[in-house]
Design a protein around this motif. Structure first.
Motif, PDB file in Angstrom:
ATOM      1  N   SER A  51     -20.159  12.441 -23.331  1.00 36.58           N
ATOM      2  CA  SER A  51     -19.454  13.158 -24.385  1.00 36.58           C
ATOM      3  C   SER A  51     -18.000  12.729 -24.503  1.00 36.58           C
ATOM      4  O   SER A  51     -17.428  12.736 -25.595  1.00 36.58           O
ATOM      5  N   TRP A  52     -17.361  12.338 -23.400  1.00 38.26           N
ATOM      6  CA  TRP A  52     -15.937  12.017 -23.440  1.00 38.26           C
ATOM      7  C   TRP A  52     -15.646  10.824 -24.348  1.00 38.26           C
ATOM      8  O   TRP A  52     -14.571  10.723 -24.936  1.00 38.26           O
ATOM      9  N   CYS A  53     -16.619   9.909 -24.481  1.00 34.01           N
ATOM     10  CA  CYS A  53     -16.407   8.728 -25.317  1.00 34.01           C
ATOM     11  C   CYS A  53     -17.300   8.709 -26.552  1.00 34.01           C
ATOM     12  O   CYS A  53     -17.034   7.952 -27.491  1.00 34.01           O
ATOM     13  N   ALA A  54     -18.339   9.530 -26.577  1.00 32.63           N
ATOM     14  CA  ALA A  54     -19.300   9.485 -27.687  1.00 32.63           C
ATOM     15  C   ALA A  54     -18.662   9.940 -28.994  1.00 32.63           C
ATOM     16  O   ALA A  54     -18.909   9.349 -30.055  1.00 32.63           O
ATOM     17  N   GLY A  55     -17.853  11.001 -28.936  1.00 33.54           N
ATOM     18  CA  GLY A  55     -17.286  11.534 -30.171  1.00 33.54           C
ATOM     19  C   GLY A  55     -16.360  10.552 -30.853  1.00 33.54           C
ATOM     20  O   GLY A  55     -16.473  10.290 -32.064  1.00 33.54           O
ATOM     21  N   ALA A  56     -15.417   9.987 -30.092  1.00 31.43           N
ATOM     22  CA  ALA A  56     -14.465   9.045 -30.685  1.00 31.43           C
ATOM     23  C   ALA A  56     -15.175   7.774 -31.138  1.00 31.43           C
ATOM     24  O   ALA A  56     -14.887   7.233 -32.218  1.00 31.43           O
ATOM     25  N   THR A  57     -16.106   7.283 -30.328  1.00 31.02           N
ATOM     26  CA  THR A  57     -16.871   6.103 -30.738  1.00 31.02           C
ATOM     27  C   THR A  57     -17.674   6.412 -31.992  1.00 31.02           C
ATOM     28  O   THR A  57     -17.822   5.553 -32.879  1.00 31.02           O
ATOM     29  N   GLY A  58     -18.168   7.643 -32.093  1.00 29.21           N
ATOM     30  CA  GLY A  58     -18.904   8.044 -33.288  1.00 29.21           C
ATOM     31  C   GLY A  58     -18.057   7.977 -34.546  1.00 29.21           C
ATOM     32  O   GLY A  58     -18.553   7.639 -35.626  1.00 29.21           O
ATOM     33  N   VAL A  59     -16.768   8.298 -34.426  1.00 32.43           N
ATOM     34  CA  VAL A  59     -15.880   8.194 -35.585  1.00 32.43           C
ATOM     35  C   VAL A  59     -15.758   6.747 -36.025  1.00 32.43           C
ATOM     36  O   VAL A  59     -15.818   6.425 -37.221  1.00 32.43           O
ATOM     37  N   VAL A  60     -15.586   5.842 -35.052  1.00 38.40           N
ATOM     38  CA  VAL A  60     -15.514   4.411 -35.364  1.00 38.40           C
ATOM     39  C   VAL A  60     -16.818   3.947 -36.019  1.00 38.40           C
ATOM     40  O   VAL A  60     -16.811   3.239 -37.038  1.00 38.40           O
ATOM     41  N   VAL A  61     -17.931   4.346 -35.447  1.00 40.00           N
ATOM     42  CA  VAL A  61     -19.234   3.963 -35.994  1.00 40.00           C
ATOM     43  C   VAL A  61     -19.399   4.499 -37.415  1.00 40.00           C
ATOM     44  O   VAL A  61     -19.890   3.803 -38.316  1.00 40.00           O
ATOM     45  N   GLY A  62     -18.982   5.742 -37.637  1.00 40.82           N
ATOM     46  CA  GLY A  62     -19.097   6.321 -38.972  1.00 40.82           C
ATOM     47  C   GLY A  62     -18.321   5.541 -40.014  1.00 40.82           C
ATOM     48  O   GLY A  62     -18.795   5.314 -41.137  1.00 40.82           O
ATOM     49  N   ASP A  63     -17.113   5.107 -39.650  1.00 43.25           N
ATOM     50  CA  ASP A  63     -16.319   4.301 -40.582  1.00 43.25           C
ATOM     51  C   ASP A  63     -17.007   2.982 -40.903  1.00 43.25           C
ATOM     52  O   ASP A  63     -17.025   2.529 -42.059  1.00 43.25           O
ATOM     53  N   LEU A  64     -17.575   2.338 -39.893  1.00 44.37           N
ATOM     54  CA  LEU A  64     -18.252   1.058 -40.124  1.00 44.37           C
ATOM     55  C   LEU A  64     -19.550   1.243 -40.912  1.00 44.37           C
ATOM     56  O   LEU A  64     -19.922   0.380 -41.720  1.00 44.37           O
ATOM     57  N   LEU A  65     -20.230   2.362 -40.695  1.00 41.79           N
ATOM     58  CA  LEU A  65     -21.438   2.627 -41.481  1.00 41.79           C
ATOM     59  C   LEU A  65     -21.103   2.757 -42.960  1.00 41.79           C
ATOM     60  O   LEU A  65     -21.861   2.292 -43.826  1.00 41.79           O
ATOM     61  N   ASP A  66     -19.969   3.413 -43.257  1.00 44.09           N
ATOM     62  CA  ASP A  66     -19.552   3.503 -44.664  1.00 44.09           C
ATOM     63  C   ASP A  66     -19.353   2.108 -45.245  1.00 44.09           C
ATOM     64  O   ASP A  66     -19.734   1.830 -46.391  1.00 44.09           O
ATOM     65  N   THR A  67     -18.740   1.223 -44.461  1.00 42.55           N
ATOM     66  CA  THR A  67     -18.529  -0.156 -44.907  1.00 42.55           C
ATOM     67  C   THR A  67     -19.859  -0.862 -45.138  1.00 42.55           C
ATOM     68  O   THR A  67     -20.059  -1.550 -46.147  1.00 42.55           O
ATOM     69  N   ILE A  68     -20.776  -0.700 -44.185  1.00 44.34           N
ATOM     70  CA  ILE A  68     -22.086  -1.349 -44.306  1.00 44.34           C
ATOM     71  C   ILE A  68     -22.830  -0.837 -45.538  1.00 44.34           C
ATOM     72  O   ILE A  68     -23.414  -1.619 -46.306  1.00 44.34           O
ATOM     73  N   GLU A  69     -22.817   0.489 -45.731  1.00 41.27           N
ATOM     74  CA  GLU A  69     -23.537   1.061 -46.871  1.00 41.27           C
ATOM     75  C   GLU A  69     -22.975   0.537 -48.189  1.00 41.27           C
ATOM     76  O   GLU A  69     -23.729   0.234 -49.124  1.00 41.27           O
ATOM     77  N   ALA A  70     -21.650   0.427 -48.277  1.00 43.56           N
ATOM     78  CA  ALA A  70     -21.052  -0.083 -49.506  1.00 43.56           C
ATOM     79  C   ALA A  70     -21.473  -1.525 -49.752  1.00 43.56           C
ATOM     80  O   ALA A  70     -21.728  -1.934 -50.899  1.00 43.56           O
TER      81      ALA A  70
END
Length: 824
Positions: free
Chosen positions: A509-528
């Motif tokens: 949990s200590w790293c999953a949340g912040a890494t999830g934010v990074v992943v979410g930003d990249l997913l937006d890029t991929i989807e676009a």
């Protein structure tokens, strides 16, 4: 809550030396002790044993000087024990009116010499203000209060001399509906004395006596509504990019507010199902949904602990349970406790007071095992669409007392315990979800508050554990591979720090949340990019400083869920994930984990001649659409950061996205620490031992280590330590300044709990300890020193401060979302 608790404890003699003998050890009574501990009045939440006196803190001793006033307030509140539907909409009886006037007279006299901002003053204000405001609300007189209520509100500064609401009053007025949460449990608080004696039992469900359900439903709707909009991106993603659910089922729908909110987004394109255990709530929901224009809602009686029964009820209406998206807000802790065999994996971290159906106390392991069993009953039914879950969590007393006024846990934890509800700490909740076969989609997870050392509420999309990442043994496209003799011990140790037991389905949990934010930003890029991709195109993401592959693993899991590779293939395009780092044990471990994932490519950042390669050279001149820099920038000096910014800008196409996270960029808030602050304190304590002029007084392990250290190694060892962990953390402003010539974007800060055991694991990663305590050459002795200093000195000291959590430390993460400037 405190006034009611003190009144009952006073009546039973529990506040006096040796009092309360002969009383049964009920879970209800333990909830009372925990409430006083959370307020900071007692040293321990455990009830005194063997006739011992309660151990009052200074704050508790000061509060008990006003014991009679708390008791009087509790007696007045006991008048509001009715739960008739019209109780709060009818005038008070003459006795209550007279008691209120008498209480107000005495309160006015006392308050003249009191500090209006002192917690005791605010507690005693509340014993009058909460029932008065709820009564004004129920009678429709909030706009222009009169009589004794107006006198009270003027005393508090909430009305001016002309009877108009002041700015302070309007601020309180906005929370009147929320006051109904604790107000709805006044029937239960009125009978605390009987509960503590074991003479009565709370029995949730039909015929309940302990709660004014109409007031509770309305208050819950007001309190929950603010979270609904945060979940909108989850629903939009599912309806836009995945197989659409046939219906949305809100288990524990209350007044139907969440379904109404979703109807405002999706209209009549999906069916809405509301389920609740309370007929009163369903009546509310029926009216609210009808008034909001929801077409043909299906409303069912149902219990969250019995999905099988819900399956049959839905089938009666032609709906298959697995075809729906199941949502719920603040309900899983309100399940009926069934009991379950002890689950070996439950952490037992929860600190709440828990009451069994028969009134006996329950321990954390029992409650967590029951939660695992409860969630496992749901797992088979949500494999297609998962669940969207808003959940409330308890906060440990030692944490709550440090943040009074910033959370509502003193009251929340108590009335939930007394009413047989089972909120647990957020970290324990995440672990129990995993044990039940569910995992949170980290890129949409939210925690409230986002920066403090506690989580009171979380928002998750829970999905069944994914199958393993794709394993393709076909042709690789790497430009680097580790040597066959590379030692993976260091990389494996880091991997276990990032994933529980090294399990790729369970990031810590200590790293999953912040890494999830990074992943979410990249997913937006991929989807676009998917929307624009044509035949022969490649969507490329670069993981800069990939290490053991955390960000790439989490991104790959999300891409698998979203069928990114298949959707691009349908357009004749491809997906590539380029991992780049300095060759070594960490990167070799990343290769070991991801070498069979077909879209990954590994590249060395350092050339054979030792120079650092520009990223555009690494990718053979190919531009990328997005760059992740997960846990990297805090490791770079100013010069290295400037060079990295330039290199990332060169490889990123104009308009491309850079998403980064760092747990070690300052400055911190008063409520957080940086990831390496425990390690910095560890080194300082070790240097203090080295410089101690009386080493014979040191603990044995330090005395041995000091004797074995070679003085000549001090300077070179310090240089090695400073290279490993910067002695003074770099700042977020410095990173932003290095990016500014090439990017525009924003920086955010969030806090995530680093467990004490994880902080110790960080220090014990082989490369960390070898470089950071290089004065100690014996690896066995060095590990002994680290364990001693971290467990006996460093972590206990830090956990007592405002950044301390129940189980560790609140680590501040800096998160950046930057876009490459359009100009070359």
């Amino acid at each position: 809550m405190l006034a009611a608790t003190v009144r009952a404890f006073d009546a039973l003699g529990l506040l006096d030396p040796g009092g309360g003998r002969g009383l049964p050890d009920t879970g209800y009574q333990r909830a009372g002790w925990r409430c006083l501990a959370s307020a900071g009045w007692l040293d321990s939440a455990e009830p005194p044993v063997d006739g011992k006196d309660p151990q009052w803190t200074d704050a508790g001793t000061a509060a008990m000087r006003h014991r009679d006033r708390y008791v009087a307030g509790g007696r007045f509140l006991a008048r509001f024990g009715g739960n008739d539907p019209v109780f709060w909409t009818t005038p008070w009886d003459a006795g209550t009116e007279s008691a209120f006037a008498d209480m107000l007279d005495e309160h006015e006299r006392w308050r003249v010499g009191a500090d209006p901002m002192h917690e005791v003053t605010m507690h005693l204000d509340a014993t009058l203000a909460v029932p008065a405001l709820l009564a004004l609300r129920g009678s429709g007189n909030l706009g222009r209060p009169g009589g004794p209520a107006a006198r009270l509100l003027t005393l508090l500064g909430w009305l001016d001399g002309d009877g108009n609401w002041t700015a302070a009053g309007r601020a309180r007025l906005s929370y009147v509906d929320h006051f109904g949460l604790v107000g709805s449990y006044l029937p239960m608080l009125a009978r605390l004395e009987e509960l503590y004696r074991g003479e009565v039992m709370v029995e949730p469900g039909e015929g309940e006596w302990h709660c004014h359900r109409q007031l509770n439903v309305a208050a819950s709707a007001a309190a929950h509504r603010g979270y609904f909009a945060d979940a909108d991106p989850i629903f939009r993603e599912m309806f836009e990019r995945g197989p659409r659910p046939a219906f949305i089922a809100d288990m524990g729908c209350g007044d139907g507010s969440w379904l109404v909110h979703l109807h405002g987004i999706f209209g009549d394109t999906v069916r809405y199902v509301g389920i609740d255990a309370s007929p009163v709530a369903l009546d509310y929901a029926r009216d609210v949904l009808r008034a909001s224009g929801v077409t043909d809602p299906l409303l069912l009686l149902g219990d969250v602990t019995n999905p099988e029964r819900l399956q049959h009820r839905l089938a009666e209406h032609g709906l298959a349970i697995e075809d729906g998206l199941h949502i719920r807000s603040f309900l899983d802790h309100d399940r009926t406790y069934r009991g379950a065999p002890h689950h070996e994996g439950v952490p037992g971290w929860s600190t709440g007071a828990y009451v069994a159906p028969d009134g006996r106390p329950l321990d954390a392991a029992q409650v967590e095992s029951d939660l695992v069993a409860h969630l496992r009953r749901w797992t088979p039914h949500v494999r297609k669409h998962g669940m969207v879950v808003l959940e409330a969590h308890c906060v440990a007393p030692q944490v709550a007392r440090r943040h009074l006024g910033e959370l509502h846990s003193v009251a929340f934890d108590a009335y939930h315990a007394l009413s047989h509800q089972y909120p647990i700490e957020h970290s324990a909740f995440v672990r129990c979800c995993h044990l039940a076969g569910l995992q949170s989609a980290g890129y949409v997870e939210r925690r409230y508050p986002a920066t403090r050392p506690f989580v009171a509420v979380s928002l998750n999309r829970l999905m069944p554990l994914q199958p393993a990442l794709p394993q393709d043994v076909g042709t690789r496209h790497d430009t680097w591979q580790p040597e066959s003799e590379t030692d993976l011990a260091d990389g494996r140790a880091l991997h276990r720090l990032l994933f529980v037991d090294g399990d790729l389905a369970h990031p810590r949990s200590w790293c999953a949340g912040a890494t999830g934010v990074v992943v979410g930003d990249l997913l937006d890029t991929i989807e676009a990019r998917i929307e624009q991709a044509g035949r022969g195109d490649a969507v490329r993401i670069l993981d800069y400083g990939a290490g053991t592959g955390l960000a790439s693993i989490e991104l790959s899991k999300a891409c698998l869920t979203r069928r990114v590779e298949q959707r691009l293939a349908d357009r004749g395009a491809t997906f590539e994930l380029h991992l780049v780092d300095i060759p070594g044990g960490w990167f070799a471990q990343g290769y070991e984990l991801l070498r069979k994932v077909p879209w990954t490519r590994f590249h060395a950042l350092r050339a054979a001649d030792g120079r650092f390669r520009p990223l555009l050279e690494v990718t053979s001149g190919e531009r990328v659409d997005g760059v992740a820099a997960n846990m990297v920038f805090h490791l770079l000096t100013d010069g290295a950061m400037r060079r990295s910014a330039e290199s990332i800008a060169a490889v990123l196409r104009p308009g491309g996205r850079l998403a980064f996270s760092s747990p070690d960029l300052g400055p911190t808030t008063p409520y957080s620490l940086l990831f390496h602050d425990p390690n910095r304190l560890l080194r300082q304590r070790w240097l203090d031992a080295l410089d101690d002029h009386t080493p014979e007084h040191l603990p044995t392990v330090l005395r041995r280590a000091v004797a074995a250290a070679r003085p000549g190694d001090r300077t070179s060892a310090q240089r090695r330590a400073d290279r490993r962990i910067l002695p003074t953390a770099r700042t977020a402003d410095a990173v932003a300044g290095a990016l500014a010539p090439y990017f525009h974007g924003t920086i955010d800060r969030r806090g995530y709990e680093l467990l004490a055991e994880e902080s110790l694991m960080t220090a014990l990663v082989p490369a960390n300890q070898t470089e950071y305590l290089a004065e100690i050459t014996d690896p066995v002795l060095r590990e002994e020193v680290i364990r001693y200093l971290m467990c006996e000195e460093v972590l206990p000291a830090l956990m007592k401060e405002r950044a301390g959590t129940a189980l560790g430390l609140n680590i501040q993460w800096t998160l950046g979302r930057y876009t490459r400037s359009a100009q070359e």
